[in-house]
Write a protein that holds these residues in place. Sequence first.
Motif, PDB file in Angstrom:
ATOM      1  N   GLN A 200      14.317 -19.204  29.289  1.00 18.38           N
ATOM      2  CA  GLN A 200      14.589 -17.741  28.593  1.00 18.38           C
ATOM      3  C   GLN A 200      14.908 -18.774  27.251  1.00 18.38           C
ATOM      4  OE1 GLN A 200      18.088 -15.963  29.791  1.00 18.38           O
ATOM      5  NE2 GLN A 200      17.949 -15.530  31.819  1.00 18.38           N
ATOM      6  N   LEU A 201      15.465 -19.206  26.730  1.00 19.33           N
ATOM      7  CA  LEU A 201      15.060 -19.562  25.745  1.00 19.33           C
ATOM      8  C   LEU A 201      14.188 -20.194  25.311  1.00 19.33           C
ATOM      9  CD1 LEU A 201      17.027 -20.613  23.393  1.00 19.33           C
ATOM     10  CD2 LEU A 201      17.296 -22.447  23.723  1.00 19.33           C
ATOM     11  N   VAL A 202      12.875 -20.533  25.838  1.00 22.93           N
ATOM     12  CA  VAL A 202      11.582 -21.529  25.137  1.00 22.93           C
ATOM     13  C   VAL A 202      10.518 -20.376  25.399  1.00 22.93           C
ATOM     14  CG1 VAL A 202       9.706 -22.454  26.441  1.00 22.93           C
ATOM     15  CG2 VAL A 202      12.247 -23.542  26.635  1.00 22.93           C
ATOM     16  N   LEU A 203      11.405 -18.932  26.138  1.00 20.52           N
ATOM     17  CA  LEU A 203      10.086 -18.262  26.128  1.00 20.52           C
ATOM     18  C   LEU A 203      10.228 -17.419  24.972  1.00 20.52           C
ATOM     19  CD1 LEU A 203       8.056 -16.163  27.486  1.00 20.52           C
ATOM     20  CD2 LEU A 203      10.035 -14.771  27.573  1.00 20.52           C
ATOM     21  N   ARG A 204      11.692 -17.449  24.001  1.00 22.99           N
ATOM     22  CA  ARG A 204      12.751 -16.198  22.859  1.00 22.99           C
ATOM     23  C   ARG A 204      11.367 -18.006  21.682  1.00 22.99           C
ATOM     24  NH1 ARG A 204      17.218 -15.030  25.402  1.00 22.99           N
ATOM     25  NH2 ARG A 204      17.210 -13.061  26.266  1.00 22.99           N
ATOM     26  N   LEU A 205      12.146 -18.700  21.593  1.00 22.94           N
ATOM     27  CA  LEU A 205      11.262 -19.652  20.990  1.00 22.94           C
ATOM     28  C   LEU A 205       9.544 -19.434  20.847  1.00 22.94           C
ATOM     29  CD1 LEU A 205      13.019 -23.257  21.538  1.00 22.94           C
ATOM     30  CD2 LEU A 205      13.477 -21.629  19.882  1.00 22.94           C
ATOM     31  N   LEU A 206       9.172 -19.732  21.529  1.00 24.79           N
ATOM     32  CA  LEU A 206       7.762 -19.315  21.873  1.00 24.79           C
ATOM     33  C   LEU A 206       7.166 -17.585  20.917  1.00 24.79           C
ATOM     34  CD1 LEU A 206       6.417 -21.227  24.987  1.00 24.79           C
ATOM     35  CD2 LEU A 206       6.462 -21.913  22.269  1.00 24.79           C
TER      36      LEU A 206
END
Length: 255
Positions: A200-206
Amino acid sequence: NAAYYLFSKNDPIVLKMAIFATDEKLTFLDINRVSGNIINLIDIANDYIKKNIRWKADIIGMKRVETPEVPLKALREIICNSFAHARYNSSTEHEITIHPSKIKIYNPGEFPIGYKPEDFIVDNLQSIVRNPLILKTLFLSDDVETYGSGFRRVYDECKINDVITEYVLSREGFAFIFIRDVVNGVVNDVANKEMSKDEQLVLRLLKENPNLTASKIAELINKNSRTIQRITNELKNKNLIERIGGTRGYWKVID
């Protein structure tokens, strides 16, 4: 003192601005700390939010019309009131934080004791002024329209544009919050697919920055590059992201 805070070139006021990857103040995507006078900081704060919110583009007739997710009149009104009603001998500082689901504008000046913003909307109360000369100057420069009606105009603008607002009262200051529409964004994808917190965190970062490299992501969330590779592979397998180009390419988040 009013003139000093309004016009001084000696950088009397500090404004902190940041974009965070989650709704907590943990991993930031961008952070700035600027100082200046009220007149300059109002424009800086307004421009920072405008550049970092979502805009919807529609073709109306032969023209492209862009609509911000937050009404700009309401945004500027809250920013101006934030500086007009702040306590300038406070140990805290002005803050703007942009999160996936909210935009928060904080000023170091507690709300009048015994009152809430609704009181100035429903009961049509007169403005309780902490800094009369600062407020009068902003009124004369057309930054605020009339005394005591700011919240009413903000709520009216947000109601017309279907934007939800909240606020937080504390002993140290006052925060006004615009709730962002995340129904069609990353949060909706997260809710509808089984994903780990790291995914979830990586998706938001991208979503916020498609040009992030694996090493930069690893640094931001305190993981190693091999773990980031595994996470991005999982996101690709779930059809949530796509790599466009090679090592010099970027990530496309699939809505």
